[in-house]
Design a protein around this motif. Structure first.
Motif, PDB file in Angstrom:
ATOM      1  N   ALA A 144       0.809  -1.132   0.113  1.00  0.00           N
ATOM      2  CA  ALA A 144      -0.399   0.278   0.384  1.00  0.00           C
ATOM      3  C   ALA A 144       1.082   1.319  -0.402  1.00  0.00           C
ATOM      4  O   ALA A 144       2.065   1.355   0.349  1.00  0.00           O
ATOM      5  CB  ALA A 144      -0.796   0.255   1.069  1.00  0.00           C
ATOM      6  N   ASP A 145       0.125   2.316  -0.089  1.00  0.00           N
ATOM      7  CA  ASP A 145       0.933   3.276  -0.461  1.00  0.00           C
ATOM      8  C   ASP A 145       1.108   4.530   1.082  1.00  0.00           C
ATOM      9  O   ASP A 145      -0.409   3.946   1.975  1.00  0.00           O
ATOM     10  CB  ASP A 145       0.237   4.209  -1.173  1.00  0.00           C
ATOM     11  N   LYS A 146       1.421   5.104   1.535  1.00  0.00           N
ATOM     12  CA  LYS A 146       1.966   5.564   2.903  1.00  0.00           C
ATOM     13  C   LYS A 146       0.215   7.137   2.716  1.00  0.00           C
ATOM     14  O   LYS A 146       0.006   7.728   1.488  1.00  0.00           O
ATOM     15  CB  LYS A 146       2.433   6.854   2.894  1.00  0.00           C
ATOM     16  N   ASP A 147      -0.705   6.853   3.683  1.00  0.00           N
ATOM     17  CA  ASP A 147      -2.297   7.571   3.942  1.00  0.00           C
ATOM     18  C   ASP A 147      -3.022   7.348   2.659  1.00  0.00           C
ATOM     19  O   ASP A 147      -4.309   7.721   2.261  1.00  0.00           O
ATOM     20  CB  ASP A 147      -1.893   9.300   3.469  1.00  0.00           C
ATOM     21  N   GLU A 148      -3.030   5.866   1.804  1.00  0.00           N
ATOM     22  CA  GLU A 148      -4.072   5.816   0.988  1.00  0.00           C
ATOM     23  C   GLU A 148      -4.644   4.340   1.437  1.00  0.00           C
ATOM     24  O   GLU A 148      -4.701   3.838   2.914  1.00  0.00           O
ATOM     25  CB  GLU A 148      -3.018   4.510  -0.275  1.00  0.00           C
ATOM     26  N   ALA A 149      -6.264   4.871   1.572  1.00  0.00           N
ATOM     27  CA  ALA A 149      -7.212   4.147   1.975  1.00  0.00           C
ATOM     28  C   ALA A 149      -7.422   2.595   1.314  1.00  0.00           C
ATOM     29  O   ALA A 149      -7.667   2.995   0.426  1.00  0.00           O
ATOM     30  CB  ALA A 149      -8.521   5.142   1.755  1.00  0.00           C
ATOM     31  N   ILE A 150      -7.123   1.229   2.363  1.00  0.00           N
ATOM     32  CA  ILE A 150      -7.333   0.274   1.760  1.00  0.00           C
ATOM     33  C   ILE A 150      -8.194  -0.383   2.260  1.00  0.00           C
ATOM     34  O   ILE A 150      -8.784  -0.160   4.151  1.00  0.00           O
ATOM     35  CB  ILE A 150      -5.729  -0.225   1.656  1.00  0.00           C
ATOM     36  N   THR A 151      -9.545  -1.468   2.095  1.00  0.00           N
ATOM     37  CA  THR A 151      -9.577  -2.359   2.790  1.00  0.00           C
ATOM     38  C   THR A 151      -9.685  -3.623   3.016  1.00  0.00           C
ATOM     39  O   THR A 151      -8.403  -4.358   2.227  1.00  0.00           O
ATOM     40  CB  THR A 151     -11.135  -2.710   1.166  1.00  0.00           C
ATOM     41  N   LEU A 152     -10.074  -3.944   4.104  1.00  0.00           N
ATOM     42  CA  LEU A 152      -8.940  -5.365   4.959  1.00  0.00           C
ATOM     43  C   LEU A 152     -10.660  -5.572   5.374  1.00  0.00           C
ATOM     44  O   LEU A 152     -11.807  -5.278   5.460  1.00  0.00           O
ATOM     45  CB  LEU A 152      -8.578  -4.737   6.338  1.00  0.00           C
ATOM     46  N   ALA A 153     -10.430  -7.502   4.262  1.00  0.00           N
ATOM     47  CA  ALA A 153     -11.828  -8.612   4.450  1.00  0.00           C
ATOM     48  C   ALA A 153     -11.130  -8.897   4.464  1.00  0.00           C
ATOM     49  O   ALA A 153      -9.861  -9.622   5.319  1.00  0.00           O
ATOM     50  CB  ALA A 153     -12.243  -8.494   2.767  1.00  0.00           C
ATOM     51  N   VAL A 154     -12.056  -9.643   5.025  1.00  0.00           N
ATOM     52  CA  VAL A 154     -11.933 -11.388   5.705  1.00  0.00           C
ATOM     53  C   VAL A 154     -13.610 -11.801   4.914  1.00  0.00           C
ATOM     54  O   VAL A 154     -14.482 -11.414   5.473  1.00  0.00           O
ATOM     55  CB  VAL A 154     -11.705 -11.229   7.373  1.00  0.00           C
ATOM     56  N   ARG A 155     -13.252 -13.710   4.946  1.00  0.00           N
ATOM     57  CA  ARG A 155     -14.452 -14.622   5.127  1.00  0.00           C
ATOM     58  C   ARG A 155     -14.290 -15.585   5.709  1.00  0.00           C
ATOM     59  O   ARG A 155     -13.249 -16.378   5.956  1.00  0.00           O
ATOM     60  CB  ARG A 155     -14.417 -15.116   3.201  1.00  0.00           C
ATOM     61  N   VAL A 156     -15.771 -15.481   6.313  1.00  0.00           N
ATOM     62  CA  VAL A 156     -15.935 -16.508   7.262  1.00  0.00           C
ATOM     63  C   VAL A 156     -16.674 -17.562   6.965  1.00  0.00           C
ATOM     64  O   VAL A 156     -17.941 -17.366   6.796  1.00  0.00           O
ATOM     65  CB  VAL A 156     -16.359 -15.245   8.843  1.00  0.00           C
ATOM     66  N   THR A 157     -16.577 -18.796   6.920  1.00  0.00           N
ATOM     67  CA  THR A 157     -17.152 -19.944   6.704  1.00  0.00           C
ATOM     68  C   THR A 157     -16.960 -20.703   8.290  1.00  0.00           C
ATOM     69  O   THR A 157     -15.522 -20.607   8.860  1.00  0.00           O
ATOM     70  CB  THR A 157     -16.504 -20.104   5.532  1.00  0.00           C
ATOM     71  N   GLN A 158     -17.588 -21.713   7.894  1.00  0.00           N
ATOM     72  CA  GLN A 158     -18.068 -22.741   9.089  1.00  0.00           C
ATOM     73  C   GLN A 158     -18.488 -24.420   8.352  1.00  0.00           C
ATOM     74  O   GLN A 158     -19.420 -23.830   7.434  1.00  0.00           O
ATOM     75  CB  GLN A 158     -18.155 -22.501  10.265  1.00  0.00           C
ATOM     76  N   ASP A 159     -17.694 -24.918   8.142  1.00  0.00           N
ATOM     77  CA  ASP A 159     -18.290 -26.420   7.342  1.00  0.00           C
ATOM     78  C   ASP A 159     -18.313 -26.069   5.772  1.00  0.00           C
ATOM     79  O   ASP A 159     -18.862 -26.704   5.403  1.00  0.00           O
ATOM     80  CB  ASP A 159     -19.186 -26.881   7.471  1.00  0.00           C
ATOM     81  N   GLY A 160     -17.501 -24.895   4.975  1.00  0.00           N
ATOM     82  CA  GLY A 160     -17.567 -24.225   3.987  1.00  0.00           C
ATOM     83  C   GLY A 160     -18.590 -23.647   3.506  1.00  0.00           C
ATOM     84  O   GLY A 160     -19.206 -23.095   2.478  1.00  0.00           O
ATOM     85  N   LYS A 161     -19.646 -23.049   4.734  1.00  0.00           N
ATOM     86  CA  LYS A 161     -20.842 -22.013   4.931  1.00  0.00           C
ATOM     87  C   LYS A 161     -20.389 -20.957   5.492  1.00  0.00           C
ATOM     88  O   LYS A 161     -19.843 -21.029   6.022  1.00  0.00           O
ATOM     89  CB  LYS A 161     -22.012 -22.885   5.096  1.00  0.00           C
ATOM     90  N   ALA A 162     -20.846 -19.528   4.278  1.00  0.00           N
ATOM     91  CA  ALA A 162     -20.429 -18.031   4.969  1.00  0.00           C
ATOM     92  C   ALA A 162     -21.534 -18.332   6.110  1.00  0.00           C
ATOM     93  O   ALA A 162     -22.178 -18.942   6.654  1.00  0.00           O
ATOM     94  CB  ALA A 162     -21.384 -17.296   4.239  1.00  0.00           C
ATOM     95  N   VAL A 163     -21.022 -17.375   7.092  1.00  0.00           N
ATOM     96  CA  VAL A 163     -20.579 -16.863   8.727  1.00  0.00           C
ATOM     97  C   VAL A 163     -21.320 -15.769   8.530  1.00  0.00           C
ATOM     98  O   VAL A 163     -20.973 -15.118   8.409  1.00  0.00           O
ATOM     99  CB  VAL A 163     -19.290 -17.710   9.449  1.00  0.00           C
ATOM    100  N   ASP A 164     -23.069 -15.181   8.427  1.00  0.00           N
ATOM    101  CA  ASP A 164     -23.379 -14.372   8.583  1.00  0.00           C
ATOM    102  C   ASP A 164     -23.742 -13.722  10.198  1.00  0.00           C
ATOM    103  O   ASP A 164     -24.031 -12.527  10.695  1.00  0.00           O
ATOM    104  CB  ASP A 164     -23.974 -13.811   7.698  1.00  0.00           C
ATOM    105  N   ASP A 165     -23.912 -14.223  11.118  1.00  0.00           N
ATOM    106  CA  ASP A 165     -24.004 -14.478  12.583  1.00  0.00           C
ATOM    107  C   ASP A 165     -23.001 -13.742  13.486  1.00  0.00           C
ATOM    108  O   ASP A 165     -23.256 -14.823  14.104  1.00  0.00           O
ATOM    109  CB  ASP A 165     -25.081 -15.026  12.419  1.00  0.00           C
ATOM    110  N   ALA A 166     -21.415 -13.232  12.942  1.00  0.00           N
ATOM    111  CA  ALA A 166     -20.943 -13.315  13.693  1.00  0.00           C
ATOM    112  C   ALA A 166     -21.048 -12.670  14.802  1.00  0.00           C
ATOM    113  O   ALA A 166     -21.578 -11.525  14.849  1.00  0.00           O
ATOM    114  CB  ALA A 166     -19.395 -13.080  13.096  1.00  0.00           C
ATOM    115  N   ASP A 167     -20.379 -12.659  15.668  1.00  0.00           N
ATOM    116  CA  ASP A 167     -20.386 -11.658  17.139  1.00  0.00           C
ATOM    117  C   ASP A 167     -20.064 -10.909  17.253  1.00  0.00           C
ATOM    118  O   ASP A 167     -20.255  -9.482  17.451  1.00  0.00           O
ATOM    119  CB  ASP A 167     -19.700 -12.923  18.583  1.00  0.00           C
ATOM    120  N   GLU A 168     -18.547 -11.014  16.793  1.00  0.00           N
ATOM    121  CA  GLU A 168     -17.467  -9.639  16.494  1.00  0.00           C
ATOM    122  C   GLU A 168     -16.209  -9.295  15.571  1.00  0.00           C
ATOM    123  O   GLU A 168     -16.372 -11.070  15.373  1.00  0.00           O
ATOM    124  CB  GLU A 168     -16.711  -9.226  17.993  1.00  0.00           C
ATOM    125  N   ILE A 169     -16.423  -8.899  14.562  1.00  0.00           N
ATOM    126  CA  ILE A 169     -15.740  -8.939  13.394  1.00  0.00           C
ATOM    127  C   ILE A 169     -14.700  -7.951  14.113  1.00  0.00           C
ATOM    128  O   ILE A 169     -15.544  -6.798  13.723  1.00  0.00           O
ATOM    129  CB  ILE A 169     -15.294  -9.152  12.249  1.00  0.00           C
TER     130      ILE A 169
END
Length: 247
Positions: A51-76
């Motif tokens: 990344a460049d200094k002072d550049e806004a970037i997106t941090l992303a994480v994909r959360v799954t359980q047994d290969g299925k998307a987890v949409d009800d995480a308590d905290e990320i």
């Protein structure tokens, strides 16, 4: 009349048993369907390597359980710090943007190597993988500083260099700078195959002076690259690349 009541009584009794039995089956089925999965919650980071200094970037994480998307995480939440300065880390809450994907935005104020760690709490489980982001050209900046910032005498030893697929493999790293044990360092393993997009990061814990330990499980046999990253403060950022043969 008594005979008829007896016959109806038997009939009603059988019907009642049938209904109760059916209800019991339904309850058992529902219980099986709603029982929490024992499969681990997995988190796959998607963060730019540079990344460049002072550049806004997106941090992303994909959360799954047994290969299925987890949409009800308590905290990320994402925790970001300049390597060697974890006490100055900054934390940002992430929001769900699509199936199983949580995102946050951040910027980096200095040209340096940063650690990005995501803390995932979901379905009574917790995981917190890490990755590194190189901001600007910190190596060139370091070369322009005084000579004591350059530790060409770093001695980093990874053990072992062989492993077995799908088995937990302990690793140790011994670090010396100018023939003295380096204590209080941030030591991580970057594990990947040639050409692979996904890199796994393993943070090691210091066990004694200059010795650091951790574990990793290789999913399949093959030849893996294991890069050892050692950082401490603003002055020390060393790394070596080793090859680990997995049978």
């Amino acid at each position: 009349m008594n005979n008829m009541m007896k016959r109806f009584g038997v009939t009603f009794g059988l019907v009642g048993l049938f209904v109760l039995g059916a209800c019991g089956t339904d309850e058992a089925t529902k219980s099986a369907e709603t029982a929490p999965s024992m499969e681990p919650v997995e988190a796959e980071l998607n963060v730019p390597a540079t990344a460049d200094k002072d550049e806004a970037i997106t941090l992303a994480v994909r959360v799954t359980q047994d290969g299925k998307a987890v949409d009800d995480a308590d905290e990320i939440k994402f925790e970001v710090w300049k390597n060697g300065a974890k006490e100055e880390s900054e934390t940002t809450e992430a929001a769900l943007t699509e199936d199983g994907v949580y995102e946050a935005e951040t910027t980096f104020s200095d040209e340096a190597v940063y650690t990005v760690q995501v803390h995932v709490t979901a379905r009574s489980m917790h995981t917190m993988p890490t990755t590194n982001v190189t901001v600007g050209h910190p190596e060139a900046e370091a070369e322009a500083k005084e000579d004591h910032h350059n530790h060409a005498g770093a001695d980093i030893v990874l053990d072992p260099t062989q492993a077995v697929a799908k088995e937990v493999q302990p690793f140790t790293v011994n670090v010396e700078i100018e023939h003295e044990a380096l204590t209080g360092a941030d030591v991580q393993l970057e594990v990947f195959k040639d050409g692979a997009d996904k890199h796994d990061w393993v943070k090691l814990d210091e066990t004694e002076g200059g010795s650091y330990a951790g574990e990793h499980t290789f999913p399949e046999a093959g030849t893996y690259n294991v890069q050892v990253h050692v950082t401490k403060g603003h002055d020390i950022h060393e790394h070596i690349m080793e090859t680990v043969e997995v049978k």
